[in-house]
Design a protein around this motif. Structure first.
Motif, PDB file in Angstrom:
ATOM      1  N   VAL A   1      -5.528 -35.048  25.750  1.00 26.61           N
ATOM      2  CA  VAL A   1      -5.271 -36.101  24.771  1.00 26.61           C
ATOM      3  C   VAL A   1      -4.138 -35.649  23.852  1.00 26.61           C
ATOM      4  O   VAL A   1      -4.034 -34.468  23.511  1.00 26.61           O
ATOM      5  N   THR A   2      -3.286 -36.586  23.469  1.00 31.36           N
ATOM      6  CA  THR A   2      -2.267 -36.331  22.460  1.00 31.36           C
ATOM      7  C   THR A   2      -2.681 -37.005  21.158  1.00 31.36           C
ATOM      8  O   THR A   2      -3.000 -38.196  21.147  1.00 31.36           O
ATOM      9  N   LEU A   3      -2.685 -36.242  20.063  1.00 33.17           N
ATOM     10  CA  LEU A   3      -3.071 -36.755  18.750  1.00 33.17           C
ATOM     11  C   LEU A   3      -1.893 -36.651  17.790  1.00 33.17           C
ATOM     12  O   LEU A   3      -1.028 -35.786  17.944  1.00 33.17           O
ATOM     13  N   THR A   4      -1.881 -37.514  16.793  1.00 33.12           N
ATOM     14  CA  THR A   4      -0.930 -37.364  15.688  1.00 33.12           C
ATOM     15  C   THR A   4      -1.702 -37.313  14.383  1.00 33.12           C
ATOM     16  O   THR A   4      -2.757 -37.932  14.233  1.00 33.12           O
TER      17      THR A   4
ATOM     18  N   PRO B   1       7.775 -31.855   1.697  1.00 38.76           N
ATOM     19  CA  PRO B   1       9.002 -31.747   2.501  1.00 38.76           C
ATOM     20  C   PRO B   1       9.607 -33.087   2.892  1.00 38.76           C
ATOM     21  O   PRO B   1      10.607 -33.137   3.576  1.00 38.76           O
ATOM     22  N   GLY B   2       9.011 -34.225   2.501  1.00 39.97           N
ATOM     23  CA  GLY B   2       9.508 -35.529   2.913  1.00 39.97           C
ATOM     24  C   GLY B   2       8.606 -36.147   3.969  1.00 39.97           C
ATOM     25  O   GLY B   2       7.724 -35.497   4.532  1.00 39.97           O
ATOM     26  N   GLU B   3       8.818 -37.431   4.228  1.00 35.99           N
ATOM     27  CA  GLU B   3       7.945 -38.164   5.142  1.00 35.99           C
ATOM     28  C   GLU B   3       8.002 -37.586   6.554  1.00 35.99           C
ATOM     29  O   GLU B   3       9.066 -37.299   7.080  1.00 35.99           O
ATOM     30  N   HIS B   4       6.810 -37.416   7.147  1.00 37.17           N
ATOM     31  CA  HIS B   4       6.744 -36.863   8.496  1.00 37.17           C
ATOM     32  C   HIS B   4       5.307 -36.916   8.988  1.00 37.17           C
ATOM     33  O   HIS B   4       4.380 -37.234   8.245  1.00 37.17           O
ATOM     34  N   THR B   5       5.141 -36.588  10.245  1.00 36.55           N
ATOM     35  CA  THR B   5       3.823 -36.392  10.831  1.00 36.55           C
ATOM     36  C   THR B   5       3.920 -35.231  11.806  1.00 36.55           C
ATOM     37  O   THR B   5       4.985 -34.631  11.975  1.00 36.55           O
ATOM     38  N   HIS B   6       2.815 -34.868  12.441  1.00 39.72           N
ATOM     39  CA  HIS B   6       2.792 -33.791  13.431  1.00 39.72           C
ATOM     40  C   HIS B   6       2.014 -34.264  14.654  1.00 39.72           C
ATOM     41  O   HIS B   6       1.161 -35.154  14.563  1.00 39.72           O
TER      42      HIS B   6
ATOM     43  N   GLY C   1      -3.759 -36.836   5.706  1.00 39.15           N
ATOM     44  CA  GLY C   1      -5.167 -37.195   5.769  1.00 39.15           C
ATOM     45  C   GLY C   1      -5.859 -36.475   6.908  1.00 39.15           C
ATOM     46  O   GLY C   1      -5.219 -35.977   7.837  1.00 39.15           O
ATOM     47  N   SER C   2      -7.186 -36.424   6.873  1.00 38.42           N
ATOM     48  CA  SER C   2      -7.920 -35.632   7.867  1.00 38.42           C
ATOM     49  C   SER C   2      -8.073 -36.343   9.209  1.00 38.42           C
ATOM     50  O   SER C   2      -8.276 -35.696  10.233  1.00 38.42           O
ATOM     51  N   ALA C   3      -7.993 -37.667   9.226  1.00 36.39           N
ATOM     52  CA  ALA C   3      -8.196 -38.405  10.477  1.00 36.39           C
ATOM     53  C   ALA C   3      -7.017 -38.193  11.424  1.00 36.39           C
ATOM     54  O   ALA C   3      -5.858 -38.212  11.013  1.00 36.39           O
ATOM     55  N   MET C   4      -7.327 -37.994  12.693  1.00 35.48           N
ATOM     56  CA  MET C   4      -6.310 -37.818  13.727  1.00 35.48           C
ATOM     57  C   MET C   4      -6.281 -39.073  14.599  1.00 35.48           C
ATOM     58  O   MET C   4      -7.328 -39.636  14.925  1.00 35.48           O
TER      59      MET C   4
END
Length: 692
Positions: A603-606, A615-620, A683-686
């Motif tokens: 599975v791929t999660l963000t 550091p500015g807007e982003h996600t992982h 936030g904690s939700a993936m």
């Protein structure tokens, strides 16, 4: 008197001996220089036989338990490509090692611009801005911004569907070919910056200074933090009078040229770089084609649809594009290659002399060779190199004397002719589709030119003296005061829906920026420069505009060719079943089928999107293997590392909030870098974005 005569005799003898010694030294110097020239030739010939012209390696950034996890010419992005969409003409591309006609060199961080060889100037390296496509009149005819947005989406829909019957998108979506060009230039003390980048330059005071910096960084394992060093070799090109060496300095540039025909999207297919697919979370071909790691191949045949079976070809579709691109004499040049008494002719008509001032691979000559053919390819065995002749005095020349016997009987004599020519070399890098977004300006935002000019600098100047610099905020005090070459935000934010696609830590554009219009109102806009992927367009989806097509050096190696054939035979067993010496198990619909439960899928999660600054807007992104998914579903915790974004990554302990379910699993992090909440407020939700 006798003493005087003796002294004169001794002096004459010394002079004669000195002249003899000097002549001996000249011969020694000439022999040593000649040996150095031959040694350089040997190195180039060895590189030519090892592979073709192409990119070879990017900077090492990762390792792994298998060799294919480490960086090659690609890792998570081919040739270190990235986005500087906030710049009007900048195309993001990092450092890489390349080979052109046997010359191996290392570039600086490139970040080249959308510039083309000049159509009006013949001076060395003179360029013109590539014209941006017009905005469709049907869009401009709409009275409101919202109506223009709706109409513009229809044009992008037509382009994505390749449907030009209702809206002929081909007039407004224009492909350009960007290419890597190299040449041996006459050596000088001062650095000759080969091409302009508004972000990078060769950081050295002279060629000698650059060489010393490369020697030091190679010796110590360090680098220029701004990635502004380049390894560009030097060689002895000729010897003047047998004693004075003529040095040549290798240099390169990246330039683009408009393509005078449409390139249908179906002409482009992804190349199966298997190591990249496996190392980047075992991507399918479709998933790989949607990543920054992918490179593409253009259908070489005259028709846009790919043939059902791959087969050999000589001159192809890319040749027809490259043959429209001039060398360093720029557009309008016309040069004839008549070396060895054989005039080069076009590939299609041996009676028409070839214009060698434009890049080409294939040509013909009037007489057949020892193998009975008159078709020639530039280079001995280089499948990728394109060559162009030039008269630019900055390019170092090469000379050769060719002697032939002519006449009959007693009238037979030896006739010699010396040829001097200058050549440059190129390979295609990428096709970029220019869209109407470069010119579309529905809010009529004022463009103030180059960012480093006085007017351009007013874009960021504070609203009041001594106040905060404008940074694209959504208030009148912080919004940009117009736009410039580095603050190129003018596309209405509502045209897209969602964030940047596959955002990379090297990308520089903001998500949404505020810009003051001519009436002082704040307009919410997004960057309008070059993107690898356009953001999601409602009702249409995401679309790719940059298609890397660069060849790879090792593709010319016999080992690579054998592995490439093996890859096809293994991955397409039904197609190549007759090649197997024994039938493959489970291949070609033969043999027993596997038994037991299916292997768990990954599975791929963000992570939740954050806008905290810094550091500015982003996600992982987090990639879970099938076994990790199985553990989470069993109620166990799993520790993983995220991808690196905005210069950092996170270590997460994950759990599944609804274990023991077969569908609809939900994931969250328990700790982030050892704490309950990430320092940058994710936030904690993936979110599950893809099942593998």
């Amino acid at each position: 008197m006798l003493k005087v005569l003796v002294l004169v005799a001794l002096w004459c003898a010394c002079q004669a001996q000195e002249a003899k010694d000097v002549e001996g030294l000249k011969k020694t110097v000439n022999s040593l220089a000649r040996q150095m020239m031959l040694q350089q030739l040997f190195v180039e010939e060895r590189i030519r036989s090892d592979g073709d012209s192409g990119i070879k390696q990017t900077r090492h950034s990762r390792d792994g338990t298998k060799s294919y996890f480490s960086t090659s010419f690609t890792d998570s992005r081919i040739a270190a490509i990235h986005d500087h969409t906030n710049n009007i003409r900048t195309v993001g591309m990092g450092e890489f090692i390349a080979v052109l006609n046997g010359v191996e060199f290392r570039t600086r961080h490139n970040d080249y611009r959308l510039l083309m060889p000049s159509k009006t100037k013949k001076t060395f390296h003179s360029v013109d801005p590539i014209p941006f496509p017009d905005v469709p009149p049907a869009v401009l005819a709409k009275k409101t911004v919202n109506e223009q947005v709706i109409e513009m989406r229809e044009w992008f829909k037509a382009w994505k569907n390749q449907n030009f019957k209702v809206r002929d998108y081909r007039k407004f979506f224009k492909p350009v070919m960007c290419y890597l060009e190299g040449a041996w230039t006459k050596s000088s003390k001062s650095i000759n910056e080969p091409f302009f980048s508004d972000r990078h330059f060769i950081d050295a005071s002279s060629w000698f200074d650059l060489q010393e910096k490369i020697r030091f960084t190679s010796y110590t394992g360090r680098k220029s933090n701004a990635e502004n060093y380049a390894y560009l070799p030097v060689k002895i090109m000729n010897m003047m009078n047998g004693t004075i060496p003529e040095f040549a300095q290798w240099n390169y540039r990246i330039v683009c040229s408009p393509v005078n025909k449409d390139i249908p999207l179906k002409r482009l297919r992804v190349v199966d770089d298997l190591a990249a697919r496996v190392s980047n979370n075992k991507k399918t071909m479709k998933e790989h084609s949607e990543s920054r790691a992918a490179r593409f191949q253009i259908n070489p045949f005259p028709y846009p649809n790919w043939p059902k079976t791959d087969r050999p070809i000589k001159r192809g579709f890319v040749d027809s594009i490259m043959e429209e691109i001039p060398g360093k004499d720029n557009f309008g040049a016309n040069l004839v290659d008549d070396s060895f008494g054989l005039t080069s002719a076009t590939f299609t008509n041996v009676s028409v002399p070839l214009n060698a001032a434009y890049y080409h691979r294939w040509f013909r000559v009037m007489r057949r060779d020892a193998m009975g053919v008159n078709v020639r390819a530039r280079g001995y065995a280089d499948n990728n190199v394109y060559m162009a002749m030039t008269t630019q005095p900055n390019v170092a020349p090469m000379r050769v004397t060719d002697c032939k016997m002519s006449g009959k009987g007693k009238a037979r004599k030896r006739t010699c002719k010396t040829y001097e020519q200058r050549w440059t070399y190129a390979i295609p890098l990428e096709v970029i589709y220019l869209t109407p977004l470069y010119n579309w300006n529905p809010y009529d935002l004022e463009y103030k030119g180059e960012a480093n000019r006085p007017l351009g600098r007013t874009v960021n100047m504070p609203a009041v003296k001594g106040g905060q610099m404008r940074n694209g905020g959504l208030t009148k005090q912080t919004a940009y005061n117009g736009i410039n070459s580095r603050v190129y935000y003018k596309t209405p934010a509502e045209f897209f829906n969602g964030n940047e696609v596959n955002k990379d830590r090297a990308d520089t554009a903001k998500g949404v920026a505020g810009v003051l219009d001519r009436n002082g109102e704040v307009r919410s806009v997004v960057a309008s420069g070059t993107r690898i992927y356009l953001r999601n367009i409602p009702g249409i989806g995401t679309m790719r505009t940059r298609y890397p097509i660069m060849p790879v050096h090792v593709e010319g190696s016999p080992i690579w060719k054998e592995l490439d054939a093996l890859k096809d035979v293994v991955l397409e067993q039904k197609k190549f079943l007759k090649l197997y010496r024994t039938p493959p198990v489970n291949g070609g619909s033969t043999g027993p089928k596997p038994t037991g439960p299916p292997a768990p899928k990954g599975v791929t999660l963000t992570m939740a999107y954050t806008v905290k600054n810094p550091p500015g807007e982003h996600t992982h992104t987090v990639f879970l293997s099938g076994e990790e998914v199985k553990s989470l579903n069993a109620g166990k915790a799993v520790t993983v590392d995220t991808t690196e974004e905005s210069g950092h990554s996170h270590n997460l302990v994950l759990r599944q909030s609804n274990p023991n379910v077969t569908t609809g699993a939900k994931y969250y992090y328990v700790t982030c870098d050892g704490k309950k909440v990430c320092w940058d407020a994710h936030g904690s939700a993936m979110k599950v974005v893809k099942k593998l």
